[in-house]
Each structure stands twice: as structure tokens, then as C-alpha cells.
Design a protein around this motif. Structure first.
Motif, PDB file in Angstrom:
ATOM      1  N   HIS A   7      -0.198  33.296 -17.633  1.00 10.14           N
ATOM      2  CA  HIS A   7      -0.188  34.040 -16.371  1.00 10.14           C
ATOM      3  C   HIS A   7      -1.568  34.680 -16.208  1.00 10.14           C
ATOM      4  CE1 HIS A   7       1.272  37.765 -13.966  1.00 10.14           C
ATOM      5  NE2 HIS A   7       0.777  36.831 -13.169  1.00 10.14           N
TER       6      HIS A   7
ATOM      7  N   ALA B 271      -4.554  36.855 -14.359  1.00  6.62           N
ATOM      8  CA  ALA B 271      -4.993  37.839 -13.372  1.00  6.62           C
ATOM      9  C   ALA B 271      -6.296  37.303 -12.792  1.00  6.62           C
ATOM     10  CB  ALA B 271      -5.216  39.196 -14.029  1.00  6.62           C
TER      11      ALA B 271
ATOM     12  N   GLY C 287      -5.327  31.266  -5.187  1.00  3.63           N
ATOM     13  CA  GLY C 287      -4.000  31.476  -5.750  1.00  3.63           C
ATOM     14  C   GLY C 287      -3.100  30.269  -5.551  1.00  3.63           C
TER      15      GLY C 287
ATOM     16  N   ALA D 224      -1.571  27.694  -8.412  1.00  5.35           N
ATOM     17  CA  ALA D 224      -0.133  27.422  -8.497  1.00  5.35           C
ATOM     18  C   ALA D 224       0.148  25.918  -8.466  1.00  5.35           C
ATOM     19  CB  ALA D 224       0.593  28.118  -7.350  1.00  5.35           C
TER      20      ALA D 224
ATOM     21  N   PRO E 118       0.434  30.214 -12.796  1.00  4.93           N
ATOM     22  CA  PRO E 118       0.823  31.385 -12.014  1.00  4.93           C
ATOM     23  C   PRO E 118      -0.248  32.462 -12.119  1.00  4.93           C
ATOM     24  CG  PRO E 118       2.078  31.285 -14.056  1.00  4.93           C
ATOM     25  CD  PRO E 118       1.300  30.008 -13.972  1.00  4.93           C
ATOM     26  N   SER E 119      -0.445  33.214 -11.047  1.00  2.00           N
ATOM     27  CA  SER E 119      -1.535  34.194 -11.053  1.00  2.00           C
ATOM     28  C   SER E 119      -1.171  35.406 -10.211  1.00  2.00           C
ATOM     29  CB  SER E 119      -2.825  33.567 -10.531  1.00  2.00           C
ATOM     30  OG  SER E 119      -2.692  33.176  -9.174  1.00  2.00           O
ATOM     31  N   THR E 120      -1.848  36.495 -10.515  1.00  2.51           N
ATOM     32  CA  THR E 120      -1.730  37.734  -9.749  1.00  2.51           C
ATOM     33  C   THR E 120      -3.138  38.206  -9.414  1.00  2.51           C
ATOM     34  OG1 THR E 120       0.307  38.380 -10.883  1.00  2.51           O
ATOM     35  CG2 THR E 120      -0.929  40.124  -9.771  1.00  2.51           C
ATOM     36  N   ASN E 121      -3.386  38.474  -8.149  1.00  2.00           N
ATOM     37  CA  ASN E 121      -4.711  38.950  -7.744  1.00  2.00           C
ATOM     38  C   ASN E 121      -4.895  40.424  -8.105  1.00  2.00           C
ATOM     39  OD1 ASN E 121      -5.451  36.515  -6.720  1.00  2.00           O
ATOM     40  ND2 ASN E 121      -5.414  37.112  -4.576  1.00  2.00           N
ATOM     41  N   ILE E 122      -6.037  40.721  -8.684  1.00  2.00           N
ATOM     42  CA  ILE E 122      -6.486  42.105  -8.844  1.00  2.00           C
ATOM     43  C   ILE E 122      -7.613  42.289  -7.832  1.00  2.00           C
ATOM     44  CG2 ILE E 122      -7.630  43.752 -10.365  1.00  2.00           C
ATOM     45  CD1 ILE E 122      -6.218  42.502 -12.707  1.00  2.00           C
TER      46      ILE E 122
ATOM     47  N   ALA F  67      -0.691  44.087 -14.126  1.00  3.99           N
ATOM     48  CA  ALA F  67      -0.480  42.668 -13.804  1.00  3.99           C
ATOM     49  C   ALA F  67       0.230  41.931 -14.930  1.00  3.99           C
ATOM     50  CB  ALA F  67      -1.817  41.991 -13.510  1.00  3.99           C
ATOM     51  N   GLN F  68       0.215  42.508 -16.151  1.00  7.72           N
ATOM     52  CA  GLN F  68       0.841  41.887 -17.327  1.00  7.72           C
ATOM     53  C   GLN F  68       0.391  40.433 -17.484  1.00  7.72           C
ATOM     54  OE1 GLN F  68       5.087  42.601 -16.641  1.00  7.72           O
ATOM     55  NE2 GLN F  68       4.973  44.461 -17.885  1.00  7.72           N
ATOM     56  N   ALA F  69      -0.907  40.235 -17.351  1.00  7.75           N
ATOM     57  CA  ALA F  69      -1.468  38.888 -17.410  1.00  7.75           C
ATOM     58  C   ALA F  69      -1.919  38.546 -18.817  1.00  7.75           C
ATOM     59  CB  ALA F  69      -2.650  38.772 -16.448  1.00  7.75           C
TER      60      ALA F  69
END
Length: 323
Positions: free
Chosen positions: A164, A166, A180, A184, A189-193, A210-212
Motif C-alpha cells: 500500500h 502513500a 492514483g 490501481a 493501492p495508494s493513498t495521496n498525501i 495513511a498506514q502505508a
């Protein structure tokens, strides 16, 4: 006396003819740089550019005049600095970032603009098409969405498994709005900071939230500079989160690896574009050029600190390994 008068007349007419030639100004190149004059990136970049220009016969003070403005890391100053340079009526304006290019293109629609290291110039709104850029802007690209996806692929080789990510993005830089979705599609999977500037404490908090498993740093002048490299490295290491991206100096500052364009080649190509334009070419006739040569730099010190073992096939592809 008549002969002396004739010779004197020739001498005076010769001086009159020579005077306009002596007063004719050199072609003027304007440089709009994002950081300060003392910055490592902005100290070496213009020096290398001047050396590359020399090879085309453009020597500062002899065949070309170069004027420079530095934003000292304050991107809000770029529009005013661009207008200041445009008022000097340069023959060409060169900047090394999309942020600088947007400021320059807002200041002039007639003076040719070359972007020495743009990120996705079409998505950023700098040009309509890569092959036939419209208006007065052309560019050399330094990074792309696909290149950032490749960084994720390399990380998956170093640490197999579903990671995962960030993704560090600048809200004012729309070059990576599609990143993003592209990640995918490739199974990452990703989360934008989303931050405008990289500061260690807020970045650490965002990264923790973000727990990346890793941090992918997008190519952006706010992140690709010495103070940002240190802040990103400090935040990531405090959480033992590997970080990587396209910017080679970040790897020397502690990132796990970088996969990016060869900046030396970008500078030489910038000089080529400048030469073409000063000799009559129009920016619209010079295609926006994507990098064709990439460098993979791996920091084994960073890998060891994170307890990661870089597989031999990855090491074999590296252009440089930092032990």
C-alpha cells in the motif's frame, strides 16, 4: 589636401558604420529558477547549461547574455519574477520546472519559452500536444505517470507482495492527477498525501495516518530540493517506511532508490533547443521530448537500515549503487 580629406572621410564613414555593429546587443537568455543561487540544484544546473551552450557557440559575455532570477524556494514569487524577466525583453526564456513555465507563459505569449525539466506538460496545461506544441512553449519532460508506476514496480521487486503506497503530491501540480488510477490498474493501492511543502513533522503524521508500506515521492520542484529531501527522509525513516521516486539527489540523501531521467542529458538537450530557437526555430516546431535515457540508482545503506535485501537482478540493472 584633397587626398587627406578623402582618407579622413573614409575613416569617419568606417567608424560610423562600425558603431552600430559595436552597439548591437547580444541575444539575451533569461533563466527563471525556483530555488536560491546557493542551492545545490540551482548552482550546478546553470553551470552545466553554460558549458553545454558553449558547445553550440553560445558563450556568456561574448555571443550571448544570460540574466537570472531566483525564487529562493518561494513559488509565489514566480509570477512577479517572470514578469520582471519579460520586461527585459529576452530572446528566449528558460525555466526548469512546470511551475516556472506556467508563470512564464502567463507573463508572455510571444517570447519563446523552453522548459528544461517539465512533468507531464500537456496535463499541466503547458501545451496542447507533445508532437506539435501550441503557442510559445516547448519542453523536455523529466517524469511521467508511467515512470512513477515503474518506480512502484521496482519497489515490488525489492519487497515482493501487495504494498500500500502513500503518494506525495503537490495540490497545485496537476501533472499526476491520473497517477492514483494508473497505480490501481497495475495492482498498487495508494493513498495521496497532499502537501504544498515537505516538512518532517506534518509529513510523518500524514504518513502514519495513511498506514502505508512505502512512500512514492512525485517529481515536483517543491519535493525535489535539498531541504525537502532531508524532511522526507527524516519523516519516512522515523516510521521505517521506505521512500523512493524519480529524483536522483534524493537517493543520495537517503531514499531507497530513484528511477529517473538523466539530468545531464536533459541539460544538453536544453542547450540544443536554445540553439535552435536562437537560430530561428519556433517553439511550436520543436516537439516536446520525453526522456529516452533513465538512471536507476540504489542506496544499499538505506536498504540495510530498513532490513531490505535488494535482489541481484535489480542490482544488475542499476546504473549506480550507493554502498
Amino acid at each position: 589636401m584633397k587626398r587627406r580629406g578623402f582618407v579622413l572621410g573614409l575613416t569617419l564613414s568606417g567608424l560610423a558604420a562600425a558603431e552600430p555593429r559595436a552597439q548591437r546587443r547580444l541575444p539575451r537568455l533569461a533563466l527563471l529558477l525556483t530555488d536560491g543561487a546557493a542551492s545545490l540544484a540551482n548552482g550546478s544546473w546553470p553551470t552545466a547549461l553554460r558549458a553545454a551552450l558553449d558547445e553550440y557557440g553560445w558563450t556568456e559575455g561574448r555571443t550571448i547574455e544570460i540574466v537570472t532570477r531566483h525564487a529562493d524556494g518561494d513559488f509565489d514569487r514566480l509570477p512577479a519574477l517572470a514578469s520582471e524577466l519579460v520586461a527585459l525583453k529576452p530572446d528566449l526564456l528558460l525555466t526548469h520546472s512546470s511551475s516556472g513555465a506556467l508563470a512564464a507563459s502567463a507573463a508572455t505569449q510571444t517570447i519563446p519559452i523552453v522548459v528544461g525539466a517539465a512533468s507531464e506538460p500537456v496535463l499541466a496545461g503547458l501545451a496542447g500536444d507533445l508532437a506539435r506544441p501550441k503557442g510559445n512553449v516547448t519542453a523536455l519532460t523529466v517524469a511521467s505517470v508511467e515512470q512513477h508506476v515503474k518506480c512502484a514496480e521496482i519497489f515490488s521487486e525489492v519487497r515482493p507482495g501487495r504494498a500500500h503506497l502513500a503518494v506525495l503530491v503537490n495540490p497545485t501540480n496537476h501533472s499526476y492527477d491520473a497517477l492514483g488510477g494508473a497505480l490501481a490498474e497495475h495492482g498498487y493501492p495508494s493513498t495521496n498525501i497532499v502537501v504544498a511543502k515537505a516538512r518532517a513533522a506534518p509529513l510523518r503524521d500524514a504518513l502514519q495516518a495513511a498506514q502505508a508500506d512505502a512512500l512514492l515521492v512525485t517529481a515536483d520542484p517543491n519535493f525535489n530540493r535539498g531541504d525537502a529531501d532531508k524532511a522526507i527522509d527524516e519523516a519516512a525513516k522515523s516510521l521505517r517506511v521506505p521512500h523512493f521516486g524519480t529524483f536522483e539527489p534524493a537517493t543520495r540523501a537517503g531514499a531507497l532508490f530513484s528511477f529517473g531521467a538523466d539530468y545531464g542529458r536533459l541539460i544538453r538537450r536544453s542547450a540544443f533547443y536554445i540553439d535552435r530557437i536562437l537560430r530561428g526555430a519556433k517553439p511550436a516546431d520543436l516537439p516536446i521530448e520525453r526522456p529516452s535515457v533513465f538512471k536507476l540508482v540504489i542506496n544499499l545503506k538505506a536498504a540495510d537500515a530498513l532490513g531490505l535485501s535488494v535482489p541481484q537482478p535489480v542490482l544488475a540493472r542499476a546504473d549506480e549503487v550507493i554502498d
